[in-house]
Design an enzyme around this catalytic site. Structure first.
Site, PDB file in Angstrom:
ATOM      1  N   PHE B 218      37.058  64.342  63.639  1.00 43.87           N
ATOM      2  CA  PHE B 218      37.671  63.128  64.151  1.00 43.87           C
ATOM      3  C   PHE B 218      36.857  62.632  65.340  1.00 43.87           C
ATOM      4  O   PHE B 218      36.703  63.342  66.337  1.00 43.87           O
ATOM      5  CB  PHE B 218      39.119  63.354  64.600  1.00 43.87           C
ATOM      6  CG  PHE B 218      39.781  62.068  65.008  1.00 43.87           C
ATOM      7  CD1 PHE B 218      40.529  61.334  64.094  1.00 43.87           C
ATOM      8  CD2 PHE B 218      39.613  61.550  66.282  1.00 43.87           C
ATOM      9  CE1 PHE B 218      41.099  60.121  64.456  1.00 43.87           C
ATOM     10  CE2 PHE B 218      40.182  60.334  66.649  1.00 43.87           C
ATOM     11  CZ  PHE B 218      40.919  59.617  65.727  1.00 43.87           C
ATOM     12  N   ASP B 326      31.049  65.944  70.827  1.00 45.16           N
ATOM     13  CA  ASP B 326      32.214  65.122  71.153  1.00 45.16           C
ATOM     14  C   ASP B 326      33.234  65.994  71.878  1.00 45.16           C
ATOM     15  O   ASP B 326      33.955  66.776  71.260  1.00 45.16           O
ATOM     16  CB  ASP B 326      32.790  64.537  69.860  1.00 45.16           C
ATOM     17  CG  ASP B 326      34.041  63.691  70.097  1.00 45.16           C
ATOM     18  OD1 ASP B 326      34.671  63.845  71.160  1.00 45.16           O
ATOM     19  OD2 ASP B 326      34.387  62.890  69.211  1.00 45.16           O
ATOM     20  N   LYS B 357      39.966  60.893  77.336  1.00 44.26           N
ATOM     21  CA  LYS B 357      41.248  61.608  77.515  1.00 44.26           C
ATOM     22  C   LYS B 357      41.413  62.199  78.925  1.00 44.26           C
ATOM     23  O   LYS B 357      41.509  61.453  79.885  1.00 44.26           O
ATOM     24  CB  LYS B 357      41.375  62.704  76.438  1.00 44.26           C
ATOM     25  CG  LYS B 357      41.605  62.122  75.027  1.00 44.26           C
ATOM     26  CD  LYS B 357      42.042  63.204  74.059  1.00 44.26           C
ATOM     27  CE  LYS B 357      42.069  62.728  72.629  1.00 44.26           C
ATOM     28  NZ  LYS B 357      43.413  62.365  72.191  1.00 44.26           N
ATOM     29  N   THR B 381      31.588  44.036  78.887  1.00 46.28           N
ATOM     30  CA  THR B 381      32.056  43.415  80.130  1.00 46.28           C
ATOM     31  C   THR B 381      32.530  44.454  81.132  1.00 46.28           C
ATOM     32  O   THR B 381      32.075  44.497  82.269  1.00 46.28           O
ATOM     33  CB  THR B 381      33.186  42.405  79.849  1.00 46.28           C
ATOM     34  OG1 THR B 381      32.655  41.363  79.031  1.00 46.28           O
ATOM     35  CG2 THR B 381      33.719  41.803  81.142  1.00 46.28           C
TER      36      THR B 381
END
Lengths: 502, 502
Positions: B218, B326, B357, B381
């Site tokens: 994931f 990750d 997280k 941005t």
């Protein structure tokens, strides 16, 4: 302290020379806000801009990442309203406002109040996984914020962290809708090969579908969004892309009143190509929807007429594809309407409207028809950030209380009037003044001239943006008044003169 | 007020029955924190969970979006430390902590202090476009936060708004690096066909390159990230995908000591397939890098050995592709090391480490070799949110002051010891206890049993997560102590007994 800073440049020169660009550069008392803290009266420049402190900080930052995009280091605590104070204590009239992302300028006292509420502080330190464990105020908060300014007919809304994620998830919603129409039900029956094939990134579960986008468009830089972005090669080079169709966006000639026939023909041509692409792609990767900006902003502030947008919307209805309107940069009152697409008076609203920047939170509105119902299809841990909703709640109150939508419309007319005067003063250099509200731009023609004028304007204490090849764009906050507009035009005139002389 | 809430369930039953799951369920005084506000002593359940208020609020929310993923509406202002208070005033021991995203639980007094600083409030209301107009404290703030906990050898770092964006932009960085290696320079010379073709989403400018990912992985849900996510069909179905290669991730058998030979063979097989895919894809869409989680979290808490990760890293070096780790869910101390990959004792760090997280901000670390230098290649941005950096600064101080890395390691051992006792008490039902620090899981076997136990545990006032088909996962915050672990195990034991009886 800021209000005592002296003005380093002279104003009113254009007015004296060019026979009053504006009706009056002095008072616009209708738009004085009792609540706003006192901002400086004018820019004040102490060093070359960028100054030595910014340059040192760029060097410092370069140790940990490329800092080539840094324009200025800022002192946000000292900034106020329309005025940005940089790390060298230069006080700049900010007509760019953090890439068009601050609605109420710097240190707005009402927003500071919000920072001190228990609700905002709780949201800040207890950031929830908002789609799984929302705070009990969630539906009420959405009701007081996003639903208050929902585009007509779009009663569904979801929050996201930024503009790119808003567009990426809007695409997903449109793919869900398209496949649901095809199947008649939201998901295929259990055991369908879609379930297994999607896990391998293969059709039919991961279908060959596409999103139609436009030449010159900007919709973000994550891999899906980037496949619909076509404003500059530097955004795209070396990044794999979905092979999705791209239609031309009208390139109008200015002044509009002189090129009516040519512009109408250009729009008709663009509409025809767009529909042809939808037809052609049916066998390759059917178009589930298109995404378009009301004004192509990053690409060079390209506008198209209401007629074009109305016909494009009809085309999507005829073809059974969704119309996604990207209002990330155009939304939130700057154009003199809440959403820029309202100017086009389309019979039906777009199917999806995405937002971020001045709305403080990312997200998108969508119609009941686009809505999906099965959980976890559009989901991530944070789903935005509730702090931004608290700030948005207060921002909406201020915008309403201080008539800032109306002000943006009026100030914009005043500003564009001033830019048009510049065209007369600088024929062959200043051209194509255009805008909706204060969302405005002017082209500065001649090889390299635009960049020189932009830099010279900054030395005078006025910060503007650039976009496309030859365009200066103005993206002030909603506190921008005709007085500020006059300062901008005046300094821009002087900057062009300086560059011409050099 | 919370501390007076009475305990609605009985504790210590497992200890009495099962001969002390833990050495002691009473005091672990080493881990009492002087600074933390008083949290409840135990859960307290007043209604069925979810209760009527949550159910009403779900109905309310369903008017504006699908609310099927909502588990509970919460009262964050009343929550404290390890205890979440829901909209029905149920007080829950929270072993899931907003999908593993809160490092210091609810309403940590030190974080509340940060909310009241001028710096944090300025960041909140003057949110900068951080890569173009950063605040003058930016390099110092990065130095005090992200660089303080940088993985060995990774001195470059960039911030992002969320985990998906972190992974998407990590992919882009890896593509840049791969093409730079191929060309010898960061960008092709002006006039190269890449500039024109990338604007049409076509090679050579938009090259056919790929990212290798793993079955069960994931990495997020935007279109690029989703092409590397393979945990559940509901995330992927109906969404077009890049056709990128997918390797198997080892599926180890437990208890590890009984299956050493089988597990080693499984890891060898997976390594071989991964390298074969890199070879095979060379003609189709060369693999520029791979992305892998130290523990496959959403997929079902699948672990692999340090040996596997070391060999996989060597493979990437041999093949000239990047290793993206990750750490969105595994990072920030929960595993008893700052980054979970430190457990693997790889000779060289991963080339890129992504986070979000519990780190409060998204972003990624990368090596000098991966670094690009030309501006606007990775850009958006907001580029994250400086408020989160201010909160992170304080969080790091608390973690350091209160020895929370060490505590996570010790509490985790204690917790997994307890889970292993449950396996003995419930053979054929409880199985495969595993974890690093408190980042832990247990399988609950039998058709539908896991979901029943999960629900029953919630009725006892303990909130846990689920992942994969049969796994319960625990993702407490860093304030979780052996005392909390005992409560969790005790209630889980009782929940399994209840479900067996029913």
């Amino acid at each position: 302290m800021l209000s005592k800073m002296s003005c380093g440049v002279k104003f009113g020169d254009v007015l004296r020379r060019g026979k009053a660009i504006s009706q009056s550069a002095t008072k616009h008392s209708r738009f004085q806000h009792a609540s706003a803290a006192v901002e400086p009266n004018a820019p004040s420049v102490k060093t070359e801009v960028p100054g030595p402190n910014t340059k040192n900080l760029i060097q410092e930052t370069s140790k940990i990442q490329s800092a080539q995009a840094v324009a200025l280091f800022c002192d946000f605590e000292k900034s106020q309203g329309n005025y940005l104070v940089d790390a060298d204590e230069n006080v700049l009239l900010d007509c760019f406002q953090q890439i068009s992302s601050l609605p109420l300028g710097y240190n707005h006292p009402d927003l500071l109040e919000t920072c001190n509420t228990a609700a905002a502080q709780s949201a800040m330190i207890n950031r929830p996984a908002m789609a799984m464990f929302p705070n009990r105020d969630f539906p009420a908060l959405i009701d007081k914020t996003l639903l208050k300014v929902a585009p007509r007919g779009l009663g569904q809304v979801i929050t996201m962290a930024c503009g790119s994620c808003s567009n990426e998830n809007a695409f997903k919603s449109v793919f869900f809708w398209y496949m649901k129409k095809k199947r008649g039900v939201e998901l295929p029956p259990l055991g369908d090969p879609a379930y297994e094939s999607c896990m391998r990134n293969q059709p039919p579960g991961a279908p060959k579908l596409s999103i139609l986008s436009f030449e010159g468009a900007f919709h973000g830089r994550t891999l899906g969004a980037l496949s619909t972005t076509h404003s500059k090669p530097i955004h795209k080079i070396d990044v794999p892309s979905f092979d999705w169709p791209i239609a031309p966006f009208p390139r109008l000639k200015y002044p509009l009143e002189e090129f009516e026939r040519e512009n109408a023909a250009e729009e008709a041509r663009c509409l025809e190509v767009a529909e042809d692409l939808v037809e052609q792609w049916k066998t390759k990767a059917p178009v589930a929807g298109l995404i378009i900006e009301p004004v192509q902003a990053e690409g060079g502030d390209f506008h198209a007429s209401g007629d074009y947008f109305r016909k494009l919307k009809k085309m999507t209805e005829r073809q059974g594809i969704a119309f996604i309107c990207d209002e990330v940069q155009t939304g939130m009152a700057v154009t003199g309407r809440w959403w820029a697409h309202e100017h086009f008076e389309m019979e039906k609203s777009p199917d999806v409207v995405t937002f971020a920047k001045k709305m403080l939170t990312g997200g998108y509105y969508f119609s009941d028809e686009i809505r999906w119902d099965i959980g976890y299809r559009v989901f991530n841990t944070w789903m935005g950030d509730p702090v931004k909703l608290h700030l948005l709640e207060k921002t909406l109150k201020v915008v309403n209380r201080d008539n800032l939508v109306e002000q943006a419309g009026k100030t914009g007319k005043h500003l564009i009037g001033g830019l048009k005067q510049l065209e007369k003063l600088h024929p062959g250099v200043a051209n194509g003044s255009r805008g909706l509200g204060t969302f405005s731009a002017i082209d500065i023609l001649g090889e390299g001239i635009r960049d020189k004028v932009h830099k010279q304007l900054l030395q005078k204490g006025v910060l503007a943006g650039v976009c496309g090849a030859a365009t200066m764009r103005f993206r002030p906050c909603l506190l921008f008044t005709p007085t500020h507009a006059d300062m901008l035009v005046d300094n821009l005139d002087q900057a062009i003169r300086d560059v011409k002389k050099s």
